[in-house]
Scaffold this active site. Structure first.
Site, PDB file in Angstrom:
ATOM      1  N   ARG A 110     -80.001  24.715 -14.760  1.00  0.00           N
ATOM      2  CA  ARG A 110     -79.815  24.292 -16.153  1.00  0.00           C
ATOM      3  C   ARG A 110     -80.026  22.784 -16.177  1.00  0.00           C
ATOM      4  O   ARG A 110     -79.283  22.054 -15.497  1.00  0.00           O
ATOM      5  CB  ARG A 110     -78.416  24.670 -16.645  1.00  0.00           C
ATOM      6  CG  ARG A 110     -78.066  24.040 -17.982  1.00  0.00           C
ATOM      7  CD  ARG A 110     -76.809  24.616 -18.599  1.00  0.00           C
ATOM      8  NE  ARG A 110     -77.046  25.953 -19.112  1.00  0.00           N
ATOM      9  CZ  ARG A 110     -76.238  26.581 -19.977  1.00  0.00           C
ATOM     10  NH1 ARG A 110     -75.132  25.990 -20.404  1.00  0.00           N
ATOM     11  NH2 ARG A 110     -76.528  27.793 -20.392  1.00  0.00           N
ATOM     12  N   HIS A 137     -84.395  28.887 -23.494  1.00  0.00           N
ATOM     13  CA  HIS A 137     -83.271  29.576 -22.846  1.00  0.00           C
ATOM     14  C   HIS A 137     -83.667  31.044 -22.681  1.00  0.00           C
ATOM     15  O   HIS A 137     -83.146  31.930 -23.363  1.00  0.00           O
ATOM     16  CB  HIS A 137     -82.025  29.428 -23.723  1.00  0.00           C
ATOM     17  CG  HIS A 137     -80.725  29.717 -23.023  1.00  0.00           C
ATOM     18  ND1 HIS A 137     -80.649  30.086 -21.687  1.00  0.00           N
ATOM     19  CD2 HIS A 137     -79.442  29.706 -23.482  1.00  0.00           C
ATOM     20  CE1 HIS A 137     -79.377  30.285 -21.372  1.00  0.00           C
ATOM     21  NE2 HIS A 137     -78.631  30.052 -22.436  1.00  0.00           N
ATOM     22  N   GLN A 140     -81.084  33.960 -22.167  1.00  0.00           N
ATOM     23  CA  GLN A 140     -80.350  34.301 -23.383  1.00  0.00           C
ATOM     24  C   GLN A 140     -81.178  35.241 -24.262  1.00  0.00           C
ATOM     25  O   GLN A 140     -80.678  36.266 -24.738  1.00  0.00           O
ATOM     26  CB  GLN A 140     -80.015  33.013 -24.160  1.00  0.00           C
ATOM     27  CG  GLN A 140     -79.254  33.262 -25.442  1.00  0.00           C
ATOM     28  CD  GLN A 140     -77.855  33.805 -25.194  1.00  0.00           C
ATOM     29  OE1 GLN A 140     -77.109  33.253 -24.409  1.00  0.00           O
ATOM     30  NE2 GLN A 140     -77.498  34.894 -25.867  1.00  0.00           N
ATOM     31  N   ASP A 233     -77.356  29.426 -34.156  1.00  0.00           N
ATOM     32  CA  ASP A 233     -76.871  28.695 -32.975  1.00  0.00           C
ATOM     33  C   ASP A 233     -76.232  27.409 -33.487  1.00  0.00           C
ATOM     34  O   ASP A 233     -76.380  27.056 -34.673  1.00  0.00           O
ATOM     35  CB  ASP A 233     -78.059  28.402 -32.021  1.00  0.00           C
ATOM     36  CG  ASP A 233     -77.608  27.829 -30.673  1.00  0.00           C
ATOM     37  OD1 ASP A 233     -76.392  27.770 -30.416  1.00  0.00           O
ATOM     38  OD2 ASP A 233     -78.479  27.421 -29.881  1.00  0.00           O
ATOM     39  N   CYS A 273     -75.698  33.008 -29.660  1.00  0.00           N
ATOM     40  CA  CYS A 273     -75.682  32.940 -28.193  1.00  0.00           C
ATOM     41  C   CYS A 273     -74.327  32.491 -27.654  1.00  0.00           C
ATOM     42  O   CYS A 273     -74.006  32.751 -26.501  1.00  0.00           O
ATOM     43  CB  CYS A 273     -76.769  31.984 -27.722  1.00  0.00           C
ATOM     44  SG  CYS A 273     -76.612  30.330 -28.422  1.00  0.00           S
ATOM     45  N   ARG A 301     -75.386  39.411 -21.051  1.00  0.00           N
ATOM     46  CA  ARG A 301     -75.885  38.367 -20.144  1.00  0.00           C
ATOM     47  C   ARG A 301     -75.709  38.827 -18.700  1.00  0.00           C
ATOM     48  O   ARG A 301     -76.577  38.623 -17.863  1.00  0.00           O
ATOM     49  CB  ARG A 301     -75.133  37.040 -20.367  1.00  0.00           C
ATOM     50  CG  ARG A 301     -75.331  36.366 -21.714  1.00  0.00           C
ATOM     51  CD  ARG A 301     -76.755  35.890 -21.926  1.00  0.00           C
ATOM     52  NE  ARG A 301     -77.248  35.020 -20.886  1.00  0.00           N
ATOM     53  CZ  ARG A 301     -77.024  33.696 -20.796  1.00  0.00           C
ATOM     54  NH1 ARG A 301     -76.349  33.090 -21.745  1.00  0.00           N
ATOM     55  NH2 ARG A 301     -77.507  32.982 -19.798  1.00  0.00           N
TER      56      ARG A 301
HETATM   57  N1   CP Z   1     -75.030  31.171 -24.224  1.00  0.00           N
HETATM   58  C1   CP Z   1     -74.902  30.380 -23.144  1.00  0.00           C
HETATM   59  O1   CP Z   1     -75.864  30.071 -22.415  1.00  0.00           O
HETATM   60  O2   CP Z   1     -73.630  29.960 -22.935  1.00  0.00           O
HETATM   61  P1   CP Z   1     -73.129  28.916 -21.819  1.00  0.00           P
HETATM   62  O3   CP Z   1     -73.600  27.546 -22.266  1.00  0.00           O
HETATM   63  O4   CP Z   1     -71.649  29.053 -21.829  1.00  0.00           O
HETATM   64  O5   CP Z   1     -73.748  29.278 -20.509  1.00  0.00           O
HETATM   65  N1  NVA Z   2     -78.582  25.257 -28.305  1.00  0.00           N
HETATM   66  C1  NVA Z   2     -77.398  25.297 -27.500  1.00  0.00           C
HETATM   67  C2  NVA Z   2     -77.345  26.561 -26.708  1.00  0.00           C
HETATM   68  C3  NVA Z   2     -76.134  26.712 -25.816  1.00  0.00           C
HETATM   69  C4  NVA Z   2     -76.143  27.990 -25.048  1.00  0.00           C
HETATM   70  C5  NVA Z   2     -77.368  24.087 -26.589  1.00  0.00           C
HETATM   71  O1  NVA Z   2     -78.403  23.751 -26.000  1.00  0.00           O
HETATM   72  O2  NVA Z   2     -76.316  23.454 -26.473  1.00  0.00           O
END
Ligand code: CP
Ligand code: NVA
Length: 314
Positions: A110, A137, A140, A233, A273, A301
């Site tokens: 990440r 992502h 997701q 989101d 998400c 997930r």
């Molecule tokens: N939806 C998602 O990726 O959540 P986290 O940021 O908690 O991993």
């Molecule tokens: N768009 C959000 C998604 C988190 C899972 C972010 O990047 O923070």
């Protein structure tokens, strides 16, 4: 389970995957879920393997679902915080990828900037899996389409309305995968927050082949009309904190609330998400309401992460 030939592939962006390959992962996810509920939690197809998980941003779902998925597949996952690695002191992502490839069978990462994932994938000799970047992502979106298939019994011809930040990373993956799966996508967002142009072009060209309709509008009511799923989101993604005031101002009329939901199909589901910023992009009434699919999405997930790991690493 018959494994489609995805072994050794990276999963950096779904632009690199065909509709058939995306469907294969989703179906494998559903299969893992069925086996989970018939008591088969442990399916050690990755027995003896190790997975490095690099996190430059916080995570609840992605981190825990990957760790548990790896454990239940017989693999060992190592959580590596960016600042605990030499990356935090300036070692390059390429050198990190080369070294980790000598120890582990796959890398989940990440990152803040998407190009770091591309650099990691080109330097590493083992599959690199995108656990979220500023651009996309994919894990997701795979769980989300798995959820829609599970709840609606089909994907082709469904309409998903995304209401909110059109430049959102999750939306980008939903656009690419949806276009390839034949899901119509309507995005309602302010003019200032539109999808990344390369992602949109890729989705539009994929949609031509499947017949999916991709529409970008400004009016949230127009987007949700007759939709099967309403997705949103957070307005302020991780790393965008300094843009909060501006984004909240632009997105104020894009809240998913009971009134907006009433313009979708009566059996439309609400999707997010997570994590949610309750009272901002969605009201408690909707996210906790009977049409909310968010907990199924979050659970899925785990099952889809197993599918990804098993298909790419076994
Ligand atoms: N939806 C998602 O990726 O959540 P986290 O940021 O908690 O991993
Ligand atoms: N768009 C959000 C998604 C988190 C899972 C972010 O990047 O923070």
């Amino acid at each position: 389970m018959t494994l489609y030939d995805l072994k050794g592939r990276d999963l950096v962006c779904l632009t690199e995957y065909t509709g058939e390959e995306i469907r294969r992962i989703i179906e494998a996810g559903l299969d893992f879920k069925r086996r989970y509920y018939s008591g088969e939690r442990s399916i050690p197809v990755l027995s003896g393997k190790s997975i490095a998980m690099i996190f430059e941003k916080p995570s609840t779902r992605t981190r825990v679902s990957f760790e548990v998925a790896a454990w239940e597949l017989g693999a060992k996952a190592l959580y590596l915080g960016w600042r605990d690695l030499q990356l935090g002191r300036g070692e390059t992502i390429e050198d990190t990828g080369r070294v980790l490839s000598r120890y582990v069978d796959g890398i989940v990462a990440r990152v803040k900037e998407h190009e770091k994932l591309e650099r990691l994938a080109s330097a590493a000799d083992v599959p690199v899996i995108n656990a979220l970047s500023d651009l996309s992502h994919p894990c997701q979106a795979l769980a989300d389409y798995m959820t829609l298939l599970e709840l609606k019994g089909r994907l082709e011809g469904l309409t998903l309305a995304f209401v909110g930040d059109g430049s959102d990373n999750v939306l980008h993956s939903l656009l690419v995968a949806g276009a390839k799966l034949g899901v119509n996508i309507r995005v309602a967002s302010p003019r200032e927050l539109r999808p990344d142009s390369r992602i949109l072009e890729h989705a539009l060209s994929a949609a031509k082949k499947t017949g999916a309709r991709i529409e970008i509008v400004e009016d949230p009511f127009e987007a949700v009309k007759d939709a099967d799923a309403i997705y949103t989101d957070v307005w302020v993604s991780m790393g965008q904190e300094e843009m909060r005031e501006e984004k909240v101002r632009l997105l104020r009329k894009y809240q998913v609330n009971t009134e907006l939901m009433s313009h979708a199909k009566p059996d439309a589901v609400f999707m997010h998400c997570l994590p949610a910023h309750r009272g901002e992009e969605v009201t408690d009434e909707v996210i906790d309401g009977p049409r909310s699919a968010v907990w199924v999405e979050a659970e899925n997930r785990l099952h889809v992460q197993k599918a990804i790991l098993a298909l790419l690493l076994s």
